[in-house]
Design an enzyme around this catalytic site. Structure first.
Site, PDB file in Angstrom:
ATOM      1  N   ALA A 166       0.801  -1.202   0.103  1.00 12.29           N
ATOM      2  CA  ALA A 166      -0.088  -0.025   0.157  1.00 12.29           C
ATOM      3  C   ALA A 166       1.045   1.170   0.025  1.00 12.29           C
ATOM      4  O   ALA A 166       0.519   2.266  -0.637  1.00 12.29           O
ATOM      5  CB  ALA A 166      -0.806  -0.125   1.367  1.00 12.29           C
ATOM      6  N   ILE A 178       4.160   1.709  -0.870  1.00 13.44           N
ATOM      7  CA  ILE A 178       5.113   1.785  -2.050  1.00 13.44           C
ATOM      8  C   ILE A 178       4.532   2.430  -3.271  1.00 13.44           C
ATOM      9  O   ILE A 178       3.416   1.732  -3.712  1.00 13.44           O
ATOM     10  CB  ILE A 178       5.927   0.681  -2.341  1.00 13.44           C
ATOM     11  N   ASP A 219      10.160  31.549 -36.631  1.00 17.02           N
ATOM     12  CA  ASP A 219      10.195  31.901 -38.055  1.00 17.02           C
ATOM     13  C   ASP A 219       9.161  33.338 -38.229  1.00 17.02           C
ATOM     14  O   ASP A 219       8.447  33.448 -37.500  1.00 17.02           O
ATOM     15  CB  ASP A 219       9.565  31.119 -39.053  1.00 17.02           C
ATOM     16  N   ASP A 270      11.261  25.066 -41.048  1.00 19.10           N
ATOM     17  CA  ASP A 270      10.489  24.321 -41.778  1.00 19.10           C
ATOM     18  C   ASP A 270      11.432  23.864 -43.213  1.00 19.10           C
ATOM     19  O   ASP A 270      10.827  22.718 -43.773  1.00 19.10           O
ATOM     20  CB  ASP A 270       9.524  25.326 -42.446  1.00 19.10           C
ATOM     21  N   ASP A 311      16.857  22.896 -42.139  1.00 23.81           N
ATOM     22  CA  ASP A 311      16.580  23.191 -40.680  1.00 23.81           C
ATOM     23  C   ASP A 311      16.725  22.105 -39.539  1.00 23.81           C
ATOM     24  O   ASP A 311      16.655  22.299 -38.293  1.00 23.81           O
ATOM     25  CB  ASP A 311      15.235  24.072 -40.506  1.00 23.81           C
ATOM     26  N   ASP A 361      -8.219   5.173  -3.902  1.00 24.46           N
ATOM     27  CA  ASP A 361      -7.172   6.404  -4.082  1.00 24.46           C
ATOM     28  C   ASP A 361      -6.740   6.526  -5.707  1.00 24.46           C
ATOM     29  O   ASP A 361      -6.201   7.606  -5.814  1.00 24.46           O
ATOM     30  CB  ASP A 361      -5.918   5.992  -3.222  1.00 24.46           C
TER      31      ASP A 361
HETATM   32  N1  LIG Z   1      10.137  31.669 -54.133  1.00 23.74           N
HETATM   33  C1  LIG Z   1      11.079  32.212 -54.090  1.00 23.74           C
HETATM   34  N2  LIG Z   1      11.960  32.512 -55.244  1.00 23.74           N
HETATM   35  C2  LIG Z   1      13.050  33.481 -55.136  1.00 23.74           C
HETATM   36  N3  LIG Z   1      13.204  34.211 -53.952  1.00 23.74           N
HETATM   37  C3  LIG Z   1      12.500  34.099 -52.988  1.00 23.74           C
HETATM   38  C4  LIG Z   1      11.427  32.937 -52.961  1.00 23.74           C
HETATM   39  N4  LIG Z   1      11.020  32.847 -51.743  1.00 23.74           N
HETATM   40  C5  LIG Z   1      11.664  33.697 -50.853  1.00 23.74           C
HETATM   41  N5  LIG Z   1      12.566  34.379 -51.675  1.00 23.74           N
HETATM   42  C6  LIG Z   1      13.573  35.225 -51.284  1.00 23.74           C
HETATM   43  O1  LIG Z   1      14.576  34.513 -50.272  1.00 23.74           O
HETATM   44  C7  LIG Z   1      14.479  35.315 -49.018  1.00 23.74           C
HETATM   45  C8  LIG Z   1      14.724  34.069 -47.898  1.00 23.74           C
HETATM   46  O2  LIG Z   1      13.404  33.406 -48.031  1.00 23.74           O
HETATM   47  P1  LIG Z   1      12.898  32.112 -46.741  1.00 23.74           P
HETATM   48  O3  LIG Z   1      12.055  31.309 -47.328  1.00 23.74           O
HETATM   49  O4  LIG Z   1      14.245  31.511 -46.617  1.00 23.74           O
HETATM   50  O5  LIG Z   1      12.532  33.045 -45.661  1.00 23.74           O
HETATM   51  P2  LIG Z   1      11.114  33.657 -45.503  1.00 23.74           P
HETATM   52  O6  LIG Z   1      10.231  32.890 -45.751  1.00 23.74           O
HETATM   53  O7  LIG Z   1      11.554  35.055 -46.075  1.00 23.74           O
HETATM   54  O8  LIG Z   1      11.053  33.969 -43.817  1.00 23.74           O
HETATM   55  P3  LIG Z   1      11.195  32.844 -42.496  1.00 23.74           P
HETATM   56  O9  LIG Z   1      12.335  32.533 -42.573  1.00 23.74           O
HETATM   57  O10 LIG Z   1      10.495  33.865 -41.566  1.00 23.74           O
HETATM   58  O11 LIG Z   1       9.921  32.042 -43.139  1.00 23.74           O
HETATM   59  C9  LIG Z   1      13.202  36.097 -49.103  1.00 23.74           C
HETATM   60  O12 LIG Z   1      13.268  37.176 -48.201  1.00 23.74           O
HETATM   61  C10 LIG Z   1      13.207  36.331 -50.571  1.00 23.74           C
HETATM   62  O13 LIG Z   1      13.744  37.626 -50.727  1.00 23.74           O
HETATM   63 CA   LIG Z   2      10.845  30.344 -44.502  1.00 27.07          CA
END
Ligand SMILES: Nc1ncnc2c1ncn2[C@@H]1O[C@H](COP(=O)(O)OP(=O)(O)OP(=O)(O)O)[C@@H](O)[C@H]1O
Ligand SMILES: [Ca+2]
Length: 872
Positions: free
Chosen positions: A280, A282, A326, A611, A615, A709
């Protein structure tokens, strides 16, 4: 037989599907039936019977059963039967809880299972990887896990990490070309992809040739160790404590047994009592309480959009003191709309863009071609940055699909967040051209010409300054800016990243991504809870700072910096640097890891969102890696401890609140069990010191501990969550659950329960009636512990507030427990079994009264403890 890598993609499709068409619905079903689910067979699951039998595994319980049976042979058959019944009921209770907890954990696992994109009925759909079948066409993007083995049919700069299979840690560049040789080793089959590896770069598609145990990993799966569910730090802590406590209790019971023998008691009875007391007292259920509370808690969290992939992380959530988030999509809505165009040296509102103006139309068409997104009848697929671009085209009357059909993509460099650029190749009026879009600051270093109207001229410093000024202007308004450029190339060129130089500027496009409505409140809540929110983004510094200011993360521009600045810092310098910074812009995944580590070195528990495919290391380094359920890559989800199904920053804060509550409830439940047990031991100790008769029969102790209990203990674990946990500072990370304060609480509360129990015993024993004394002691101890459940709800006195009745499970457990104990003492038929005698109504109310006294007394103790704490 020819191997798949010796065939073309078509031949492979023909071989596994019998046609060149993707599978139809019926064929999918037929294949799924034929090949089974795409899963690696795990170790066998425990049956309910096994779980039930495990409840008896405890050494002491076995001793108890033997002792009870032995005492049955010596005449006390009733006790034996009751003890066996009580133990069985306890085992049933334990089984039900374990099975339920396992079910809820299994459903949680399913929720966070991997997914794959396959071609079904002519369109790409996202399905659980377990449903992928032979013959399916699977689409691959950077960050996707490869769900099955197969032959590539499409390949655009596709690079795959196959280290799990081959040990090769560098990404392997794939092709669709046939391999003629025979007996090619796995690592050299460049036109094949294998389950268990993942895409680090580029795009592709493949036809599935093997799934489940038929894949290459399936073949070695039996060699892989199955990872069993690890115990959480709290459970390890409690197990260690439980062990020490058990030894103490066993010594105590041994001494008690010795005293009884010395006093000349019946050896069999004394032994049975000593064992029953040990069983009881423990608390072997401590670590399973944690499992149960965690499993129910995580279910609640899943409903609130946070899926825990690692149970251990739930406890850690309560200690989080830094949340690195982000920006795009997490703090903002990720619903982008184009606000402005900038070309020919002037800015134009999106609504005013003129498709007949050569520069504006060039910018518009480039933005639709250098773009992977789709919008099919309002369903947007792809990066919102890119959907915003095609949406504007549609609004201006240009159908993106028609534009893409007119200028088909001949080659490409996919976007990646390190390079921050993307390029595609098309032929305009017979001229092969590369179109590049990306971050303004990156593109500015790659351009040497500028196009004004139909004229191209070298770019001057003034041009650059003007573009940069415009970029700053947009950014200060919180707009996200992309630059567009192009270059004429040779007809046969396959693009590589080395081509992205000597470009000609076309224009800028500025987009709005408003903050989420709930972000500001969540940031405030963080600060109140002693948690520092930090923005880490790939976006431009000025844009990021503007948004961060709007939601309260940043007060002054000086708290914002660019990731590159930390490249030059040593780890020590970085440690001194991080406290001053709330926004990191233009951050690369490597920066993220260093920022996490710097904060950890300063003694913080860090949650970090991510994302992208790159990362994953940062997510693993963080104490709580947080992945995005909607936009996150499969690789990032796999590396994370928690997945947000709504990609929302506020959900992280909510999860912290849940984590803190769950921890608090586990603690309450443990406090309840230990203080009650301690009360019982004190009563027995008192009786044996003062040479009074033993106040309880063995069945009394078992009845209380194993039945009445357990329910309040679970109920306390399911206590409704309270927001006041967010008014406290984060719990220090290596604080043991059994702080001095906590043990003191258990001690004093146990004392109160023990004293009231002995008073009841003495009242009943007044006239020398041992049976009456022990009946009253038993009933009082049982009821006192039921009342005590309400004391354990909170550290603060809650009993005189409305919160006392907000836990329906606790009320149910209380009512049921009181009803049971009342039946036991008031129904004469049960008396000989439970070793009690009928109480008069006055005696019964004396029992209830004494039990209830524990409420005001313990509440008073709490108030005193709080007052003392405040004075400190
Ligand atoms: N599809 C795309 N084609 C070309 N350049 C892009 C594209 N998407 C984002 N970028 C450029 O690359 C940069 C970095 O984008 P990234 O996706 O790494 O970060 P984010 O989405 O702006 O921010 P977070 O990291 O907060 O998500 C952007 O600020 C933009 O200038
Ligand atoms: Ca991003």
């Amino acid at each position: 037989m020819k191997q798949y890598y010796q065939m073309t993609g078509e031949e492979t499709l023909q071989a596994v599907n019998g046609s060149l068409e993707p599978l139809t619905e019926e064929e999918v079903r037929a294949h799924q039936e034929k090949y089974g689910p795409n899963e690696l067979v795990e170790g066998k699951k425990k049956t309910v019977l096994q779980i039930f039998l495990e409840q008896y595994k405890d050494f002491l319980v076995i001793i108890l059963i033997i002792a009870a049976i032995a005492s049955g042979f010596m005449g006390d058959v009733e006790s034996t039967v009751v003890i066996l019944i009580v133990i069985t009921m306890n085992a049933i209770l334990g089984t039900v809880q374990t099975v339920k907890a396992e079910q809820s954990l299994a459903s949680l696992k399913k929720l966070s299972g991997p997914e794959a994109k396959v071609l079904r009925n002519g369109s790409v759909v996202q399905i659980p990887s377990s449903e992928v079948t032979v013959g399916d066409i699977v689409m691959l993007d950077a960050g996707d896990y490869i769900p099955a083995d197969g032959r590539l049919t499409e390949c655009a700069s596709l690079k795959v990490d196959e280290s799990a299979l081959t040990g090769e840690s560098l990404g392997v560049e794939k092709t669709t070309d046939i391999i003629a040789e025979e007996e090619v080793p796995l690592g050299d089959r460049l036109n094949m992809v294998y389950s268990g590896s993942f895409v680090t770069y580029g795009r592709g598609a493949f036809v599935v040739t093997g799934i489940g145990m038929d894949t290459e990993v399936g073949k070695i799966a039996s060699l892989l160790k199955t990872t069993s569910e690890k115990k959480t730090p709290l459970q390890v802590n409690l197990d260690q404590f439980g062990q020490k406590l058990s030894i103490l209790i066993l010594i105590f019971c041994g001494i008690l047994f010795g005293i009884s023998i010395f006093r000349g008691d019946n050896i069999g009875d004394a032994f049975l009592f000593a064992v029953a007391l040990a069983v009881a007292a423990i608390p072997e259920a401590l670590s399973s309480i944690v499992t149960i509370v965690l499993s129910f808690g995580t279910q609640k969290m899943a409903k609130e959009h946070a899926i825990m992939r690692k149970l251990q992380a739930v406890e850690g959530l309560g200690s989080v003191s830094i949340i690195c988030s982000d920006k795009t999509g997490t703090l903002t809505q990720n619903k982008m709309t184009v606000e402005d165009y900038y070309t020919d040296g002037r800015s134009i509102l999106a609504a005013d863009v003129d498709v007949n103006d050569p520069s504006q139309s060039r910018l518009l068409i480039s933005s639709m071609l250098c773009n992977d997104s789709k919008n099919t009848d309002g369903v947007e697929i792809g990066d919102p940055t890119e959907t915003a671009l095609i949406n504007l085209g549609s609004r201006l009357g240009l159908d993106p699909e028609a534009v893409r059909a007119k200028y088909p993509r001949e080659s490409e460099n996919p976007f990646d967040s390190d390079r921050k650029l993307m390029s595609t190749k098309h032929t305009f009026d017979g001229i092969p051209t590369m179109v590049t879009k990306g971050a303004v600051d990156v593109l500015l270093t790659r351009m040497d010409k500028i196009r004004i109207g139909d004229e191209v001229r070298p770019m001057t410093e003034e041009d650059k300054a003007a573009i940069e000024a415009q970029n700053q202007k947009y950014s200060r308004e919180g707009l996200r800016v992309l630059a567009f450029a192009y270059k004429e190339v040779s007809d046969e060129l396959e693009l590589t990243v080395d081509d992205e130089y000597n470009l000609t500027f076309i224009g800028l496009i500025a987009m709005m991504d408003p903050p989420r409505e709930e972000s500001k409140a969540a940031v405030e809540e963080c600060k109140k809870a002693g948690i520092r929110p930090i923005m880490i983004t790939g976006d431009h510094k000025v844009t990021a700072a503007a948004i961060a200011k709007r939601i309260g993360i940043l007060k002054d521009e000086s708290e914002a910096c660019e990731g590159a600045i930390i490249d030059k810092m040593s780890d020590e310098e970085l440690r001194d640097f991080v406290p001053g910074i709330s926004v990191y812009a233009r951050v690369s995944p490597e920066h993220k890891i260093r920022i996490v580590r710097a904060w950890q070195d300063k003694g913080n528990i860090v949650a970090m969102t991510g994302d992208g495919v790159n990362d994953a290391p940062a997510l693993k380094q963080a104490d709580i890696g947080v992945a995005m359920g909607i936009t996150g890559s499969e690789v990032s989800k796999d590396a994370a401890a928690m997945v947000l199904t709504d990609d929302n920053f506020a959900t992280i804060v909510k999860a912290v609140e849940n984590g803190r509550n769950i921890y608090r409830h586990i603690k309450a439940s443990i406090q309840f069990l230990l203080s009650g047990n301690f009360g019982a031991i004190l009563a027995v100790l008192y009786a044996s010191i003062t040479a009074l008769p033993v106040p309880f029969a063995p069945v009394h102790l078992l009845f209380i501990n194993l039945l009445t209990d357990s329910l309040p203990a679970i109920a306390l674990g399911l206590e409704p969550h309270s927001p006041d946990v967010m008014e406290e500072k984060p719990r220090p990370m290596n604080e043991s659950i059994l702080t001095k304060d906590f043990l003191l609480k258990i001690g004093t509360e146990g004392l109160s329960i023990g004293v009231t129990t002995m008073i009841a015993f003495l009242i009943g024993y007044q006239g020398g009636n041992e049976l009456l004394g022990s009946t009253m002691a038993f009933a009082t101890l049982c009821s006192a512990r039921l009342f005590h459940g309400f004391n354990c709800k909170d550290d603060k006195p809650v009993v005189f507030t409305r919160r006392v009745i907000n836990n329906k499970f606790l009320i149910g457990a209380f009512v049921l427990g009181i009803a049971l104990i009342t039946c036991v003492v008031m129904i004469p038929g049960l008396h000989s079994i439970f070793k009690v005698q009928t109480l008069t109504v006055a005696q019964l109310f004396t029992v209830y009264g004494l039990a209830a006294v524990n409420i005001p007394v313990i509440q008073l103790l709490k108030a005193i403890r709080l007052a003392l704490k405040k004075r400190k």
